[in-house]
Design a protein around this motif. Structure first.
Motif, PDB file in Angstrom:
ATOM      1  N   VAL B  14       0.848  -1.197   0.000  1.00 51.98           N
ATOM      2  CA  VAL B  14       0.000   0.000   0.000  1.00 51.98           C
ATOM      3  C   VAL B  14       0.883   1.247   0.000  1.00 51.98           C
ATOM      4  O   VAL B  14       1.790   1.372   0.824  1.00 51.98           O
ATOM      5  CB  VAL B  14      -0.921   0.007   1.241  1.00 51.98           C
ATOM      6  N   LEU B  15       0.634   2.136  -0.957  1.00 54.96           N
ATOM      7  CA  LEU B  15       1.359   3.413  -1.003  1.00 54.96           C
ATOM      8  C   LEU B  15       0.420   4.541  -0.600  1.00 54.96           C
ATOM      9  O   LEU B  15      -0.656   4.712  -1.174  1.00 54.96           O
ATOM     10  CB  LEU B  15       1.928   3.667  -2.404  1.00 54.96           C
ATOM     11  N   ARG B  16       0.839   5.280   0.406  1.00 50.24           N
ATOM     12  CA  ARG B  16       0.072   6.420   0.885  1.00 50.24           C
ATOM     13  C   ARG B  16       0.644   7.692   0.262  1.00 50.24           C
ATOM     14  O   ARG B  16       1.807   8.024   0.480  1.00 50.24           O
ATOM     15  CB  ARG B  16       0.184   6.487   2.396  1.00 50.24           C
ATOM     16  N   TRP B  17      -0.191   8.401  -0.493  1.00 50.40           N
ATOM     17  CA  TRP B  17       0.251   9.642  -1.124  1.00 50.40           C
ATOM     18  C   TRP B  17      -0.359  10.844  -0.403  1.00 50.40           C
ATOM     19  O   TRP B  17      -1.516  10.799   0.019  1.00 50.40           O
ATOM     20  CB  TRP B  17      -0.181   9.672  -2.595  1.00 50.40           C
ATOM     21  N   GLY B  18       0.423  11.929  -0.319  1.00 53.13           N
ATOM     22  CA  GLY B  18      -0.138  13.202   0.146  1.00 53.13           C
ATOM     23  C   GLY B  18      -0.250  13.336   1.654  1.00 53.13           C
ATOM     24  O   GLY B  18      -1.019  14.160   2.143  1.00 53.13           O
ATOM     25  N   HIS B  19       0.533  12.569   2.377  1.00 55.70           N
ATOM     26  CA  HIS B  19       0.482  12.660   3.839  1.00 55.70           C
ATOM     27  C   HIS B  19       0.995  14.017   4.338  1.00 55.70           C
ATOM     28  O   HIS B  19       2.051  14.483   3.923  1.00 55.70           O
ATOM     29  CB  HIS B  19       1.324  11.542   4.456  1.00 55.70           C
ATOM     30  N   ARG B  20       0.242  14.615   5.219  1.00 57.85           N
ATOM     31  CA  ARG B  20       0.657  15.852   5.898  1.00 57.85           C
ATOM     32  C   ARG B  20       0.685  15.575   7.406  1.00 57.85           C
ATOM     33  O   ARG B  20       0.021  14.631   7.862  1.00 57.85           O
ATOM     34  CB  ARG B  20      -0.364  16.967   5.623  1.00 57.85           C
ATOM     35  N   PRO B  21       1.390  16.396   8.163  1.00 53.32           N
ATOM     36  CA  PRO B  21       1.473  16.133   9.614  1.00 53.32           C
ATOM     37  C   PRO B  21       0.109  15.962  10.263  1.00 53.32           C
ATOM     38  O   PRO B  21      -0.065  15.121  11.153  1.00 53.32           O
ATOM     39  CB  PRO B  21       2.197  17.380  10.146  1.00 53.32           C
ATOM     40  N   ARG B  22      -0.876  16.718   9.816  1.00 58.49           N
ATOM     41  CA  ARG B  22      -2.194  16.611  10.458  1.00 58.49           C
ATOM     42  C   ARG B  22      -2.892  15.277  10.156  1.00 58.49           C
ATOM     43  O   ARG B  22      -3.923  14.956  10.752  1.00 58.49           O
ATOM     44  CB  ARG B  22      -3.092  17.772  10.027  1.00 58.49           C
ATOM     45  N   ASP B  23      -2.331  14.526   9.193  1.00 57.61           N
ATOM     46  CA  ASP B  23      -2.906  13.219   8.852  1.00 57.61           C
ATOM     47  C   ASP B  23      -2.358  12.101   9.720  1.00 57.61           C
ATOM     48  O   ASP B  23      -2.661  10.927   9.480  1.00 57.61           O
ATOM     49  CB  ASP B  23      -2.599  12.868   7.388  1.00 57.61           C
ATOM     50  N   LEU B  24      -1.573  12.454  10.713  1.00 52.29           N
ATOM     51  CA  LEU B  24      -0.876  11.451  11.519  1.00 52.29           C
ATOM     52  C   LEU B  24      -1.732  10.244  11.875  1.00 52.29           C
ATOM     53  O   LEU B  24      -1.369   9.096  11.603  1.00 52.29           O
ATOM     54  CB  LEU B  24      -0.361  12.113  12.808  1.00 52.29           C
ATOM     55  N   ARG B  25      -2.872  10.496  12.482  1.00 52.54           N
ATOM     56  CA  ARG B  25      -3.659   9.362  12.967  1.00 52.54           C
ATOM     57  C   ARG B  25      -4.318   8.607  11.818  1.00 52.54           C
ATOM     58  O   ARG B  25      -4.386   7.375  11.830  1.00 52.54           O
ATOM     59  CB  ARG B  25      -4.682   9.814  14.015  1.00 52.54           C
ATOM     60  N   VAL B  26      -4.805   9.339  10.817  1.00 55.43           N
ATOM     61  CA  VAL B  26      -5.452   8.646   9.693  1.00 55.43           C
ATOM     62  C   VAL B  26      -4.430   7.807   8.918  1.00 55.43           C
ATOM     63  O   VAL B  26      -4.696   6.653   8.558  1.00 55.43           O
ATOM     64  CB  VAL B  26      -6.178   9.649   8.767  1.00 55.43           C
ATOM     65  N   THR B  27      -3.254   8.354   8.693  1.00 58.76           N
ATOM     66  CA  THR B  27      -2.229   7.581   7.973  1.00 58.76           C
ATOM     67  C   THR B  27      -1.805   6.362   8.791  1.00 58.76           C
ATOM     68  O   THR B  27      -1.554   5.286   8.233  1.00 58.76           O
ATOM     69  CB  THR B  27      -1.019   8.469   7.636  1.00 58.76           C
ATOM     70  N   THR B  28      -1.746   6.516  10.100  1.00 58.44           N
ATOM     71  CA  THR B  28      -1.450   5.360  10.956  1.00 58.44           C
ATOM     72  C   THR B  28      -2.531   4.288  10.794  1.00 58.44           C
ATOM     73  O   THR B  28      -2.226   3.097  10.688  1.00 58.44           O
ATOM     74  CB  THR B  28      -1.339   5.793  12.436  1.00 58.44           C
ATOM     75  N   LEU B  44       5.152   5.154   2.747  1.00 61.59           N
ATOM     76  CA  LEU B  44       4.728   6.535   2.978  1.00 61.59           C
ATOM     77  C   LEU B  44       5.507   7.371   1.966  1.00 61.59           C
ATOM     78  O   LEU B  44       6.706   7.593   2.124  1.00 61.59           O
ATOM     79  CB  LEU B  44       5.052   6.955   4.412  1.00 61.59           C
ATOM     80  N   ALA B  45       4.842   7.798   0.903  1.00 54.82           N
ATOM     81  CA  ALA B  45       5.545   8.431  -0.214  1.00 54.82           C
ATOM     82  C   ALA B  45       5.960   9.860   0.108  1.00 54.82           C
ATOM     83  O   ALA B  45       5.243  10.595   0.790  1.00 54.82           O
ATOM     84  CB  ALA B  45       4.661   8.421  -1.463  1.00 54.82           C
ATOM     85  N   ASP B  46       7.115  10.236  -0.382  1.00 53.74           N
ATOM     86  CA  ASP B  46       7.594  11.630  -0.424  1.00 53.74           C
ATOM     87  C   ASP B  46       8.040  12.224   0.907  1.00 53.74           C
ATOM     88  O   ASP B  46       8.921  13.076   0.922  1.00 53.74           O
ATOM     89  CB  ASP B  46       6.526  12.556  -1.048  1.00 53.74           C
ATOM     90  N   VAL B  47       7.402  11.815   1.988  1.00 56.88           N
ATOM     91  CA  VAL B  47       7.735  12.423   3.273  1.00 56.88           C
ATOM     92  C   VAL B  47       8.129  11.348   4.292  1.00 56.88           C
ATOM     93  O   VAL B  47       7.933  10.156   4.064  1.00 56.88           O
ATOM     94  CB  VAL B  47       6.540  13.233   3.843  1.00 56.88           C
ATOM     95  N   GLU B  48       8.688  11.821   5.397  1.00 58.52           N
ATOM     96  CA  GLU B  48       9.004  10.909   6.484  1.00 58.52           C
ATOM     97  C   GLU B  48       8.166  11.269   7.699  1.00 58.52           C
ATOM     98  O   GLU B  48       7.843  12.439   7.911  1.00 58.52           O
ATOM     99  CB  GLU B  48      10.489  11.005   6.833  1.00 58.52           C
ATOM    100  N   ASP B  49       7.788  10.281   8.450  1.00 57.72           N
ATOM    101  CA  ASP B  49       7.069  10.539   9.688  1.00 57.72           C
ATOM    102  C   ASP B  49       7.457   9.437  10.667  1.00 57.72           C
ATOM    103  O   ASP B  49       6.934   8.317  10.617  1.00 57.72           O
ATOM    104  CB  ASP B  49       5.556  10.569   9.449  1.00 57.72           C
ATOM    105  N   LYS B  50       8.406   9.782  11.529  1.00 59.58           N
ATOM    106  CA  LYS B  50       8.977   8.751  12.393  1.00 59.58           C
ATOM    107  C   LYS B  50       8.002   8.222  13.427  1.00 59.58           C
ATOM    108  O   LYS B  50       8.129   7.090  13.885  1.00 59.58           O
ATOM    109  CB  LYS B  50      10.233   9.287  13.080  1.00 59.58           C
ATOM    110  N   SER B  51       7.018   9.026  13.798  1.00 56.06           N
ATOM    111  CA  SER B  51       6.086   8.536  14.815  1.00 56.06           C
ATOM    112  C   SER B  51       5.181   7.448  14.232  1.00 56.06           C
ATOM    113  O   SER B  51       4.781   6.524  14.935  1.00 56.06           O
ATOM    114  CB  SER B  51       5.268   9.680  15.412  1.00 56.06           C
ATOM    115  N   ILE B  52       4.868   7.572  12.942  1.00 55.57           N
ATOM    116  CA  ILE B  52       4.070   6.505  12.316  1.00 55.57           C
ATOM    117  C   ILE B  52       4.900   5.231  12.210  1.00 55.57           C
ATOM    118  O   ILE B  52       4.442   4.149  12.568  1.00 55.57           O
ATOM    119  CB  ILE B  52       3.560   6.938  10.924  1.00 55.57           C
ATOM    120  N   LYS B  53       6.122   5.381  11.757  1.00 54.06           N
ATOM    121  CA  LYS B  53       6.987   4.196  11.644  1.00 54.06           C
ATOM    122  C   LYS B  53       7.154   3.507  13.001  1.00 54.06           C
ATOM    123  O   LYS B  53       7.089   2.279  13.103  1.00 54.06           O
ATOM    124  CB  LYS B  53       8.357   4.578  11.076  1.00 54.06           C
TER     125      LYS B  53
END
Lengths: 198, 198
Positions: B14-28, B44-53
């Motif tokens: 699954v590739l998640r496109w367009g993640h923004r910081p405010r999407d934290l919980r939904v992307t999780t 998680l395309a294009d960006v990094e979000d260590k809390s999700i990982k």
């Protein structure tokens, strides 16, 4: 809106328990999923969140159908009211009977009763699992995932897929499904004409 | 983990496109849903979000199975790499072919190819709809709802429900499904003993 097959006219209402301000977007997804996948109403238990109500109302006006939205009602009162009117209560929880390993969906469908679906957020009170509270505790698998996903799979199986073909009455806007591109149609009421607007 | 039936061994990422910081919980929720409902990896395309990982890694360690997590890779690169290795790309969008009104799921299953599922967040680039990018644009109904819900229904239908009965290898913890109560089992590796801990 036309009634999905498979439930013999059962009405489904989704109750969201344990909403906190930080759940804003997830709870909005729960409510939108309820509406899009065949439920006829949503209850945000115990608390009020006007931004969620505004979002759901906005979608319902544009995209049609009948969808009730209640908030602030204490969960116990909502459940008791539901049971007194003859409805059953389904609590979605990973600890419950696995939907893929039991005949629980068949039992629910063949009951022909209205269904309240409870989705939690934070850890739910242990009484949610009791016979007094829930007629069924149902697990959408045994792994931690998402109340949005669990609700979606539950509704898709309950309605046997028919919920995705329903017509929403009095819609101002609608999708023209196609293999390529984005086609939105604005429905001019009274004229029944459609225009591709995207 | 054992392979769900219905896909003849197809691997799903699954590739998640367009993640923004405010999407934290939904992307999780998207990533957890991917893992729980049979995908073998998440990008998680294009960006990094260590809390999700961190959250997904924590779940994977406790609950078992093999699940890859990539982040920061440009979406175009990820898609090109996928296609070069022979996989197909499915873009979930409300504008696409309605999953309940076409035989698109059958076509995908019978292709026996690995599948990248793209889920957007904000408005996606129009090229996502093109033949160059997506083999299929698939709508989980024609109403606005949730990428978590859309992914869940897609995977449940792709794997025909078998994904909810899979065993996750090397789990430290697992659910004992039951009609009432919460039963979690801690698996003591090597001893194969189980203890009810909740």
């Amino acid at each position: 809106m036309s009634m999905p097959k498979g439930t013999s006219g059962s009405k489904v209402v989704v109750l969201r328990w344990g909403h906190r301000p930080r759940d804003l977007r997830v709870t909005t997804h729960v409510a939108l999923t309820a509406r899009a996948l065949g439920a006829s109403g949503f209850i945000l238990a115990d608390v009020e969140d006007k931004s969620i109500k505004a979002k759901i109302d906005e979608v319902a006006v544009e995209w049609g159908g009948r969808f009730s939205f209640e908030m602030g009602v204490p969960w116990r009162e909502a459940v008791e009211r539901w049971k007194e009117s003859g409805g059953i209560v389904v609590h979605l929880t990973m600890y419950g009977q696995n939907v893929s390993e039991t005949d629980v969906m068949h039992k629910i469908r063949s009951s022909h009763r209205d269904i309240m679906v409870i989705v939690g957020s934070q850890k739910v009170p242990s009484e949610f699992f009791s016979e007094e509270f829930s007629d069924y505790n149902i697990a959408i698998g045994g792994q931690p995932h998402s109340e949005v996903a669990a609700l979606a799979v539950f509704l898709d199986r309950l309605f046997e897929g028919s919920e995705l073909s329903r017509k929403f009455e009095d819609a101002r806007i609608g999708v023209l499904h196609s293999p390529r591109g984005k086609r939105l149609v604005r429905v001019d009421s009274g004229l029944s004409t459609s225009n591709e607007i995207v």
